[in-house]
Write a protein that holds these residues in place. Structure first.
Motif, PDB file in Angstrom:
ATOM      1  N   ALA A  88      16.128  83.512  82.380  1.00 51.74           N
ATOM      2  CA  ALA A  88      17.071  83.109  81.254  1.00 51.74           C
ATOM      3  C   ALA A  88      17.969  81.949  81.984  1.00 51.74           C
ATOM      4  CB  ALA A  88      17.818  84.465  81.398  1.00 51.74           C
ATOM      5  N   LEU A  89      17.747  82.009  83.300  1.00 47.88           N
ATOM      6  CA  LEU A  89      18.805  80.881  83.991  1.00 47.88           C
ATOM      7  C   LEU A  89      18.235  79.635  83.500  1.00 47.88           C
ATOM      8  CD1 LEU A  89      20.051  82.663  87.384  1.00 47.88           C
ATOM      9  CD2 LEU A  89      21.397  81.784  85.256  1.00 47.88           C
ATOM     10  N   ILE A  90      16.717  79.516  83.826  1.00 49.01           N
ATOM     11  CA  ILE A  90      15.848  78.279  83.542  1.00 49.01           C
ATOM     12  C   ILE A  90      16.353  77.681  82.188  1.00 49.01           C
ATOM     13  CG2 ILE A  90      13.688  77.444  83.630  1.00 49.01           C
ATOM     14  CD1 ILE A  90      13.092  79.203  85.916  1.00 49.01           C
ATOM     15  N   ASN A  91      16.005  78.794  81.394  1.00 52.13           N
ATOM     16  CA  ASN A  91      16.139  78.425  79.838  1.00 52.13           C
ATOM     17  C   ASN A  91      17.381  78.082  79.343  1.00 52.13           C
ATOM     18  OD1 ASN A  91      13.396  78.674  79.122  1.00 52.13           O
ATOM     19  ND2 ASN A  91      13.986  81.030  78.669  1.00 52.13           N
ATOM     20  N   ARG A  92      18.443  78.501  80.222  1.00 54.07           N
ATOM     21  CA  ARG A  92      19.710  78.076  79.799  1.00 54.07           C
ATOM     22  C   ARG A  92      20.514  76.849  80.414  1.00 54.07           C
ATOM     23  NH1 ARG A  92      25.138  81.707  78.651  1.00 54.07           N
ATOM     24  NH2 ARG A  92      26.240  80.132  78.327  1.00 54.07           N
ATOM     25  N   PHE A  93      20.188  76.780  81.909  1.00 52.72           N
ATOM     26  CA  PHE A  93      20.809  75.752  82.620  1.00 52.72           C
ATOM     27  C   PHE A  93      19.805  74.523  83.018  1.00 52.72           C
ATOM     28  CE2 PHE A  93      23.494  79.307  83.767  1.00 52.72           C
ATOM     29  CZ  PHE A  93      24.477  78.916  83.065  1.00 52.72           C
ATOM     30  N   ALA A  94      18.382  74.750  82.823  1.00 58.22           N
ATOM     31  CA  ALA A  94      17.504  73.478  82.914  1.00 58.22           C
ATOM     32  C   ALA A  94      16.689  73.230  82.203  1.00 58.22           C
ATOM     33  CB  ALA A  94      16.969  74.093  84.337  1.00 58.22           C
ATOM     34  N   PRO A  95      17.062  73.149  80.677  1.00 55.90           N
ATOM     35  CA  PRO A  95      16.010  72.552  79.553  1.00 55.90           C
ATOM     36  C   PRO A  95      15.520  71.434  79.837  1.00 55.90           C
ATOM     37  CG  PRO A  95      18.301  72.642  78.718  1.00 55.90           C
ATOM     38  CD  PRO A  95      18.412  73.228  80.198  1.00 55.90           C
ATOM     39  N   ASP A  96      16.315  70.393  80.420  1.00 55.93           N
ATOM     40  CA  ASP A  96      15.449  69.260  80.712  1.00 55.93           C
ATOM     41  C   ASP A  96      15.403  68.854  81.947  1.00 55.93           C
ATOM     42  OD1 ASP A  96      16.258  68.589  78.002  1.00 55.93           O
ATOM     43  OD2 ASP A  96      18.437  67.927  78.562  1.00 55.93           O
TER      44      ASP A  96
END
Length: 165
Positions: A88-96
């Motif tokens: 969840a954190l990777i998808n939300r805060f690090a999409p790029d």
């Protein structure tokens, strides 16, 4: 907001499909219908009928045992929370991709790091023991209940396919 609506729709469809087959507790725990089966054939026929008739209730029992097993296995709970939270954190805060000094960190790198840490955590938590405990406990509870519960009057009519009396 759209994500929340999809979750609500999923819960409604689950309730309509899975929980529509739930029998009331008064019927599921009807102590007047409890009796020892006369022989193995009687027990087998009771198990066959009751597992279909009470399938919603048995599914609920398996679900409750699974939740209990995960909550009481703290290592597994932490590992699952770590993995799900990490996704969840990777998808939300690090999409790029992000530039850190000379290195570019992509989602692929973050997922790899999550797996390198998360998989040993899950392995240490003994998920196979938990799964086998759920299967064993569910099987014992369901088979005992299904074999000692006499089928109701409606079972006599279950084999009649629309014939009129």
């Amino acid at each position: 907001m759209e994500h929340a609506l999809r979750i609500v729709d999923k819960i409604k469809s689950l309730r309509e499909t899975r929980f529509s087959g739930l029998r009331p507790p008064t019927e599921f725990f009807d102590y007047q219908r409890i009796s020892k089966p006369a022989d193995v054939n009687t027990a087998t026929s009771r198990i066959s009928y009751n597992t279909r008739y009470f399938s919603g209730n048995y599914g609920l029992i398996v679900s409750m045992l699974a939740v209990y097993a995960i909550i009481t296995n703290y290592h597994l709970l932490i590992a699952i929370t770590f993995l799900v939270g990490g996704f969840a954190l990777i998808n939300r805060f690090a999409p790029d991709a992000t530039q850190l000094g000379e290195h570019t960190v992509t989602q692929k790198h973050l997922y790899l790091g999550l797996f390198v840490i998360g998989i040993p955590l899950v392995w240490f938590a003994d998920p196979f023991g938990t799964v086998f405990w759920i299967i064993g406990a569910s099987a014992v509870l369901i088979l005992v209940h299904a074999s000692i519960m006499e089928p109701g009057v409606e079972s006599e009519y279950a084999s009649i396919d629309g014939e009129t009396v």
